[in-house]
Design an enzyme around this catalytic site. Structure first.
Site, PDB file in Angstrom:
ATOM      1  N   GLY A 340       3.547  43.837  70.954  1.00  0.00           N
ATOM      2  CA  GLY A 340       4.394  43.354  72.015  1.00  0.00           C
ATOM      3  C   GLY A 340       3.655  42.259  72.836  1.00  0.00           C
ATOM      4  CD  GLU A 393      -0.937  47.535  76.786  1.00  0.00           C
ATOM      5  OE1 GLU A 393       0.023  47.310  76.302  1.00  0.00           O
ATOM      6  OE2 GLU A 393      -1.667  48.539  76.450  1.00  0.00           O
ATOM      7  CG  ASP A 394       3.609  45.484  75.364  1.00  0.00           C
ATOM      8  OD1 ASP A 394       2.837  46.204  75.643  1.00  0.00           O
ATOM      9  OD2 ASP A 394       4.461  45.721  74.355  1.00  0.00           O
ATOM     10  CG  ASP A 397       7.005  53.791  79.622  1.00  0.00           C
ATOM     11  OD1 ASP A 397       7.693  53.795  80.543  1.00  0.00           O
ATOM     12  OD2 ASP A 397       7.333  54.823  78.633  1.00  0.00           O
ATOM     13  CG  PHE A 446      13.750  50.761  75.782  1.00  0.00           C
ATOM     14  CD1 PHE A 446      12.552  51.579  75.568  1.00  0.00           C
ATOM     15  CD2 PHE A 446      14.140  49.759  74.788  1.00  0.00           C
ATOM     16  CE1 PHE A 446      11.925  51.351  74.476  1.00  0.00           C
ATOM     17  CE2 PHE A 446      13.119  49.527  73.810  1.00  0.00           C
ATOM     18  CZ  PHE A 446      12.106  50.223  73.699  1.00  0.00           C
ATOM     19  CB  VAL A 447      12.857  45.795  79.011  1.00  0.00           C
ATOM     20  CG1 VAL A 447      13.467  46.254  80.230  1.00  0.00           C
ATOM     21  CG2 VAL A 447      11.404  46.117  79.139  1.00  0.00           C
ATOM     22  CG  ASP A 453       9.513  46.787  68.964  1.00  0.00           C
ATOM     23  OD1 ASP A 453       8.820  47.078  69.866  1.00  0.00           O
ATOM     24  OD2 ASP A 453       9.850  47.440  68.076  1.00  0.00           O
ATOM     25  NE  ARG A 459       7.836  43.359  67.302  1.00  0.00           N
ATOM     26  CZ  ARG A 459       7.173  44.363  67.965  1.00  0.00           C
ATOM     27  NH1 ARG A 459       6.736  44.300  69.134  1.00  0.00           N
ATOM     28  NH2 ARG A 459       6.878  45.622  67.359  1.00  0.00           N
TER      29      ARG A 459
END
Ligand code: 5GP
Ligand code: MG
Length: 484
Positions: A340, A393-394, A397, A446-447, A453, A459
């Site tokens: 990601g 990092e993407d 969470d 959620f994104v 993805d 993506r």
């Protein structure tokens, strides 16, 4: 008389030996040892083990001790009885007069007068203790000590004979210092869970190499005179993070009550860190790994743009500027974790104005049954020792992945270790991981897009958006809904 006692010792040891040499599970073998010790000495018996930091002593299994005593809390290894530090047996004939007892009130309430602690020695090192608690004054004879030592040695033998989950599998290429090591505590744990969701949760914890103990401690919340009238027992304790976790997979009506208790707990014990995990958070956590009630969802287009390409660009420039300034003359290694991070990393490094090195890692994700521990499927190629490492990092969470990666990298001895994440969903954090650079703090949704993805789709969107999640159409079953 003495002969009769020796016969009893002999019988218990022989039974334990048979069990240890059998094909029984480790849990069953340890149960035979504990039961035999308890019956023979007419005492309460517990097996406790050091956590992997060797700082805390955690209850593993026991016999003949009240629940409140087992839930008294995690013991500090340096302050407790010395058997695990010295490798020598310890006898405390009068608990009430000994300062090493960390929970004297509870010991008194349980009627414990004397304690004997016998180290469990594995590979020349004490890893835990077999503790014997009597409700009568007892100085413990040489025979008692020899007998308990034989039983403790059999416990050690059982631990060494039962393969850890890692063994028997193909040897992983180039095992790193941070690879999963099964501590005796982890192996010897024998737990009966109140709810299946708790067991699933421990699989995730085990997968990411996070040490845990179940219902470790009860916190008194209310008293009437000297009597405790209300208590709270969090579901889990994570010794490595000094964190309690309460899983709330219950009905909403019960959640309100739990919240009240938790508020009370935080007031009374401000130093105690507790994280509450609601059913929704928990279902999201499972869904991320393709299990649980939300696993059957599908994304169908984008319902809303959260950050446009321009907004992302502005934020990435700002982060790059800050990083260029902070790392002047330090030439950081920027490490991305697949997959990601790709868009973010690509844009970020093009805005950074100082020399950098680039590296990548990939890990396997928890997926229910298949693997029991996380695997680094691609480790870093560059040598990290003495270097400044900046993880990219993407999204962070729960923090579970990052916690694992940071522990892994820390073991390689970098000069510094920092984290830059594009997105931070703080509301869902379970493990408190330090973040140094944050692009956006995102809401509890959620994104996708800009590298992120949903089941490998979306993506390649240039923006970050929220997908329309729909439930997969259920296969028609033969049973008709009551259509009146
Ligand atoms: P954590 O271990 O912090 O719970 O999860 C981190 C990883 O989960 C991220 O690197 C990412 O792969 C995935 N993840 C968490 N939240 C989201 C999200 O909202 N969208 C996408 N696409 N992935 C997410
Ligand atoms: Mg990631």
């Amino acid at each position: 008389m003495a002969l009769k006692k020796e016969r009893l010792y002999y019988k218990a040891v022989r039974r334990a030996m048979v069990a240890v040499n059998s094909t029984a599970t480790l849990k069953e073998k340890l149960a035979v040892i504990i039961r035999g010790t308890a019956r023979t000495l007419k005492a309460g018996v517990a097996l406790i083990f050091l956590d992997s930091s060797r700082k805390k002593l955690i209850h593993s299994s026991s016999r003949g001790l009240p629940q409140f005593y087992l839930h008294k809390g995690v013991l500090d290894a340096d302050k407790s009885l010395s058997e695990v530090l010295t490798g020598q047996p310890v006898i405390i004939p009068e608990v009430s007069k000994d300062s090493r007892i960390q929970f004297p009130d509870l010991a008194a309430k349980a009627g414990i007068i004397s304690i004997m602690g016998i180290p469990v020695i594995l590979g020349g090192q004490a890893v835990g203790s077999l503790r014997v608690y009597t409700r009568e004054y007892n100085e413990f004879s040489h025979q008692d000590i020899n007998f308990a030592t034989a039983m403790a040695n059999l416990a050690a033998l059982a631990l060494s004979l039962n393969p850890s989950p890692e063994w028997g599998k193909e040897a992983a290429p180039a095992k790193s210092a941070a690879s999963v090591e099964t501590t005796p505590l982890r192996k010897a744990r024998s737990v009966t869970f109140a709810h299946p969701s708790e067991e699933e949760f421990t699989r995730i914890l085990d997968f990411y190499n996070i040490e845990w103990t179940y219902e470790p401690r009860s916190f008194p919340l209310q008293w009437q005179d000297d009597r405790i009238t209300e208590m709270f027992t969090p579901d889990f304790y994570l010794p490595g993070l000094d964190l309690y976790i309460e899983l709330t997979t219950l009905k909403q009506s019960l959640v309100t009550e739990k919240n009240r208790k938790l508020r009370h707990l935080r007031e009374l014990y401000p130093e105690v860190k507790v994280t509450l995990l609601y059913k929704k958070d928990y279902d999201h956590l499972l869904a991320k790994y393709g299990c649980g009630p939300l696993a059957d969802m599908r994304a169908h287009g984008i319902s809303r743009v959260l950050y446009s390409a321009t907004e992302i660009d502005e934020r990435v420039r700002a982060l790059a500027k800050q990083i260029s300034k902070d790392y002047t003359d330090r030439r950081p290694i920027m490490v991305g974790v697949q997959r990601g991070f790709l868009c973010f990393m690509a844009d970020l490094i093009r805005r950074i104005t100082i020399p950098i090195d680039l590296d990548f890692m990939a890990i396997s994700y928890y997926g229910g049954e298949n693997e029991s521990v996380v695997k680094i499927t691609k480790d870093m190629d560059l040598n990290v020792a003495g270097r400044h490492v900046l993880m990219v990092e993407d999204i962070v969470d729960t923090g579970i992945t990052l916690n694992y990666l940071l522990n892994h990298l820390r073991a390689k001895g970098p000069a510094s270790l920092a984290v830059c994440t594009l997105l931070d969903r703080r509301v869902r954090r379970i493990l408190d991981v330090p973040l140094d650079y944050i692009g956006f703090e995102v809401p509890d949704e959620f994104v996708v897009g800009y590298g992120l993805d949903y089941r490998e789709e979306y993506r390649n969107l240039p923006f970050i958006g929220i997908p329309t999640i729909i439930k997969k159409p259920q296969k028609k079953s033969g049973v008709k809904k009551n259509k009146a």
